[in-house]
Write a protein that holds these residues in place. Structure first.
Motif, PDB file in Angstrom:
ATOM      1  N   MET A 144       0.835  -1.203   0.000  1.00 62.45           N
ATOM      2  CA  MET A 144       0.000   0.000   0.000  1.00 62.45           C
ATOM      3  C   MET A 144       0.872   1.256   0.000  1.00 62.45           C
ATOM      4  O   MET A 144       0.591   2.213  -0.723  1.00 62.45           O
ATOM      5  CB  MET A 144      -0.966   0.006   1.183  1.00 62.45           C
ATOM      6  CG  MET A 144      -2.173   0.898   0.922  1.00 62.45           C
ATOM      7  SD  MET A 144      -3.585   0.679   2.019  1.00 62.45           S
ATOM      8  CE  MET A 144      -4.049  -1.012   1.821  1.00 62.45           C
ATOM      9  N   SER A 152       2.380   1.660  -3.448  1.00 57.04           N
ATOM     10  CA  SER A 152       1.405   2.221  -4.402  1.00 57.04           C
ATOM     11  C   SER A 152       1.300   3.736  -4.241  1.00 57.04           C
ATOM     12  O   SER A 152       1.303   4.482  -5.226  1.00 57.04           O
ATOM     13  CB  SER A 152       0.027   1.579  -4.198  1.00 57.04           C
ATOM     14  OG  SER A 152       0.049   0.208  -4.519  1.00 57.04           O
ATOM     15  N   ILE A 153       1.211   4.179  -2.985  1.00 60.31           N
ATOM     16  CA  ILE A 153       1.095   5.621  -2.723  1.00 60.31           C
ATOM     17  C   ILE A 153       2.332   6.355  -3.215  1.00 60.31           C
ATOM     18  O   ILE A 153       2.240   7.421  -3.834  1.00 60.31           O
ATOM     19  CB  ILE A 153       0.842   5.871  -1.219  1.00 60.31           C
ATOM     20  CG1 ILE A 153      -0.592   5.454  -0.856  1.00 60.31           C
ATOM     21  CG2 ILE A 153       1.093   7.328  -0.844  1.00 60.31           C
ATOM     22  CD1 ILE A 153      -0.871   5.373   0.631  1.00 60.31           C
ATOM     23  N   ASN A 183       2.247   7.026  -6.735  1.00 61.48           N
ATOM     24  CA  ASN A 183       1.046   7.781  -7.119  1.00 61.48           C
ATOM     25  C   ASN A 183       0.037   6.887  -7.845  1.00 61.48           C
ATOM     26  O   ASN A 183      -0.649   7.321  -8.777  1.00 61.48           O
ATOM     27  CB  ASN A 183       1.413   8.989  -8.004  1.00 61.48           C
ATOM     28  CG  ASN A 183       2.232  10.011  -7.240  1.00 61.48           C
ATOM     29  OD1 ASN A 183       2.140  10.110  -6.022  1.00 61.48           O
ATOM     30  ND2 ASN A 183       3.038  10.777  -7.952  1.00 61.48           N
ATOM     31  N   PRO A 189      -3.219   3.842  -7.580  1.00 56.94           N
ATOM     32  CA  PRO A 189      -4.331   3.454  -6.696  1.00 56.94           C
ATOM     33  C   PRO A 189      -3.904   2.326  -5.759  1.00 56.94           C
ATOM     34  O   PRO A 189      -3.036   1.516  -6.109  1.00 56.94           O
ATOM     35  CB  PRO A 189      -5.415   2.964  -7.669  1.00 56.94           C
ATOM     36  CG  PRO A 189      -5.019   3.473  -9.005  1.00 56.94           C
ATOM     37  CD  PRO A 189      -3.541   3.609  -8.994  1.00 56.94           C
ATOM     38  N   THR A 190      -4.499   2.273  -4.586  1.00 58.50           N
ATOM     39  CA  THR A 190      -4.218   1.195  -3.626  1.00 58.50           C
ATOM     40  C   THR A 190      -5.337   0.160  -3.655  1.00 58.50           C
ATOM     41  O   THR A 190      -6.361   0.356  -4.313  1.00 58.50           O
ATOM     42  CB  THR A 190      -4.111   1.748  -2.192  1.00 58.50           C
ATOM     43  OG1 THR A 190      -5.439   2.088  -1.747  1.00 58.50           O
ATOM     44  CG2 THR A 190      -3.213   2.972  -2.118  1.00 58.50           C
ATOM     45  N   ILE A 228      -6.759   6.746   3.717  1.00 59.08           N
ATOM     46  CA  ILE A 228      -6.157   6.323   2.445  1.00 59.08           C
ATOM     47  C   ILE A 228      -6.915   6.931   1.268  1.00 59.08           C
ATOM     48  O   ILE A 228      -6.309   7.397   0.285  1.00 59.08           O
ATOM     49  CB  ILE A 228      -6.106   4.784   2.327  1.00 59.08           C
ATOM     50  CG1 ILE A 228      -5.153   4.191   3.382  1.00 59.08           C
ATOM     51  CG2 ILE A 228      -5.678   4.355   0.915  1.00 59.08           C
ATOM     52  CD1 ILE A 228      -3.686   4.507   3.188  1.00 59.08           C
ATOM     53  N   LYS A 229      -8.248   6.949   1.351  1.00 63.80           N
ATOM     54  CA  LYS A 229      -9.052   7.563   0.282  1.00 63.80           C
ATOM     55  C   LYS A 229      -8.689   9.046   0.131  1.00 63.80           C
ATOM     56  O   LYS A 229      -8.626   9.576  -0.983  1.00 63.80           O
ATOM     57  CB  LYS A 229     -10.546   7.432   0.587  1.00 63.80           C
ATOM     58  CG  LYS A 229     -11.079   6.011   0.549  1.00 63.80           C
ATOM     59  CD  LYS A 229     -11.384   5.591  -0.859  1.00 63.80           C
ATOM     60  CE  LYS A 229     -12.165   4.284  -0.866  1.00 63.80           C
ATOM     61  NZ  LYS A 229     -12.413   3.808  -2.232  1.00 63.80           N
ATOM     62  N   GLU A 260      -5.383   9.238  -1.678  1.00 67.14           N
ATOM     63  CA  GLU A 260      -5.594   8.954  -3.104  1.00 67.14           C
ATOM     64  C   GLU A 260      -6.199  10.166  -3.819  1.00 67.14           C
ATOM     65  O   GLU A 260      -5.824  10.483  -4.956  1.00 67.14           O
ATOM     66  CB  GLU A 260      -6.506   7.732  -3.273  1.00 67.14           C
ATOM     67  CG  GLU A 260      -5.842   6.418  -2.912  1.00 67.14           C
ATOM     68  CD  GLU A 260      -6.757   5.219  -3.088  1.00 67.14           C
ATOM     69  OE1 GLU A 260      -6.245   4.114  -3.339  1.00 67.14           O
ATOM     70  OE2 GLU A 260      -7.994   5.382  -2.976  1.00 67.14           O
ATOM     71  N   ILE A 303      -3.513  12.783  -4.378  1.00 70.61           N
ATOM     72  CA  ILE A 303      -2.638  12.365  -5.482  1.00 70.61           C
ATOM     73  C   ILE A 303      -3.321  12.626  -6.826  1.00 70.61           C
ATOM     74  O   ILE A 303      -2.703  13.134  -7.767  1.00 70.61           O
ATOM     75  CB  ILE A 303      -2.265  10.867  -5.345  1.00 70.61           C
ATOM     76  CG1 ILE A 303      -1.310  10.659  -4.156  1.00 70.61           C
ATOM     77  CG2 ILE A 303      -1.648  10.323  -6.622  1.00 70.61           C
ATOM     78  CD1 ILE A 303      -1.117   9.205  -3.754  1.00 70.61           C
ATOM     79  N   SER A 304      -4.602  12.291  -6.896  1.00 66.15           N
ATOM     80  CA  SER A 304      -5.362  12.491  -8.135  1.00 66.15           C
ATOM     81  C   SER A 304      -5.464  13.982  -8.489  1.00 66.15           C
ATOM     82  O   SER A 304      -5.297  14.378  -9.647  1.00 66.15           O
ATOM     83  CB  SER A 304      -6.765  11.891  -7.970  1.00 66.15           C
ATOM     84  OG  SER A 304      -7.533  12.089  -9.129  1.00 66.15           O
TER      85      SER A 304
END
Length: 316
Positions: free
Chosen positions: A261, A264-265, A268, A270-271, A301-302, A305, A308-309
């Motif tokens: 996880m 992934s972060i 950049n 998705p987890t 985490i959301k 994400e 990052i988006s």
């Protein structure tokens, strides 16, 4: 056996390569024609303990599926959040007697697969085999001593699951059949719940993660919620002490190890949060059990994400 690997990244290529070397008719389903051409030209090289082994293996893209026809076994190893898209595109691989084996991380993809191909085709499993992709055709593989567990979703010991385990064993993949595969999946889930999200939120590697008592406390609270949810759903676990999952998560791993996880972060990307802590929350809702620690970790985490988006969109 005619085998197609859907999600032929590092792990899919490792398992596919080992099965091809054992004489099975293995095809790797790749996203790009360039990757396919490289594999068809150069073969696949697995490096195990410093020893290179070059293996001839077939490769196709989804546009070749009609010509390829149906497989005896489809091994699914895409990221959990790609399951629906990947298997919908690969549905043509599945015939009347095809078995679809998920060896993915987390919980919930087996239901997505069942919705696409029919539950009777799906079996599930967990593998501790490892692989690191150096290029499309060169993988540092970790097969020796690593176990794989597979089983029918309903716990029956069928001929087909025994045949697959036998084929894996003969290829050098240590494999056992479980009559409690959902328990096995939940056991692995507890380990992922223990460290995945909290490592992603804090950005800490294992060496630092385990030095902070407050982090361990929250991690074990999240695991306890998962244990409560599993038991309420009739799942038989092999461990019921949250500390056991917390300690098992770091067993044999270096201080600089990063959870998938966190990786992934940092990329950049998705987890798989929806299929780990998010799965605990969903299964808890089914049996009216509140899961505040897992809900909080999912929200964090959301949020990461989303940031990052937004940053990616602002660059364009």
């Amino acid at each position: 056996m005619k085998i197609c690997v859907v999600g032929a990244g590092s792990l899919g290529s490792t398992i596919g390569g080992v099965l091809a070397q054992a004489g099975h008719q293995v095809t790797l389903l790749k996203q790009s024609q360039k990757s396919v051409d490289e594999i068809l030209t150069n073969g696949l090289t697995l490096n195990e303990s410093g020893q290179d082994q070059n293996i001839k293996v077939n490769a196709i893209t989804t546009s070749d599926i009609t010509q390829y026809g149906v497989a005896d076994l489809v091994i699914v190893l895409v990221k959990s959040f790609d399951t629906f898209k990947a298997m919908t595109a690969a549905k043509g691989l599945v015939g009347e007697s095809t078995v679809v084996l998920s060896l993915q991380n987390g919980l919930g993809h087996e239901d997505i697969l069942a919705d696409i191909v029919g539950r009777s085709h799906v079996i599930a499993g967990k593998t501790y085999v490892g692989g690191v992709m150096q290029s499309n055709t060169y993988i540092n593989s970790g097969v020796k001593g690593k176990h794989t567990i597979i089983g029918e979703l309903d716990g029956r010991l069928t001929e087909r699951v025994t045949q697959i385990a036998t084929a894996f064993e003969a290829a050098g993949l240590i494999t056992k059949v479980s009559s409690n595969i959902m328990g096995t999946i939940w056991d692995k889930l507890l380990v992922n719940v223990a460290t995945g999200a909290i490592s992603g939120v804090t950005g800490l590697t294992y060496g630092d993660l385990y030095q902070i008592p407050e982090v361990g406390n929250v991690a074990m609270k999240a695991v306890q919620e998962a244990i409560n949810v599993a038991k309420a759903n009739g799942i038989q676990l092999s461990m019921e002490n949250p500390e056991a999952a917390w300690l098992l998560a770091k067993e044999g791993l270096s201080n600089d190890f990063k959870t998938s996880m966190l990786q992934s972060i940092e990329r950049n990307a998705p987890t798989e949060i929806d299929f780990i802590n998010g799965a605990v929350v969903r299964w808890g809702e089914k049996v009216s059990i509140e899961t505040p620690y897992n809900c909080t970790l999912v929200a964090c985490i959301k949020g990461i994400e989303a940031r990052i988006s937004q940053q990616a969109n602002n660059k364009h």
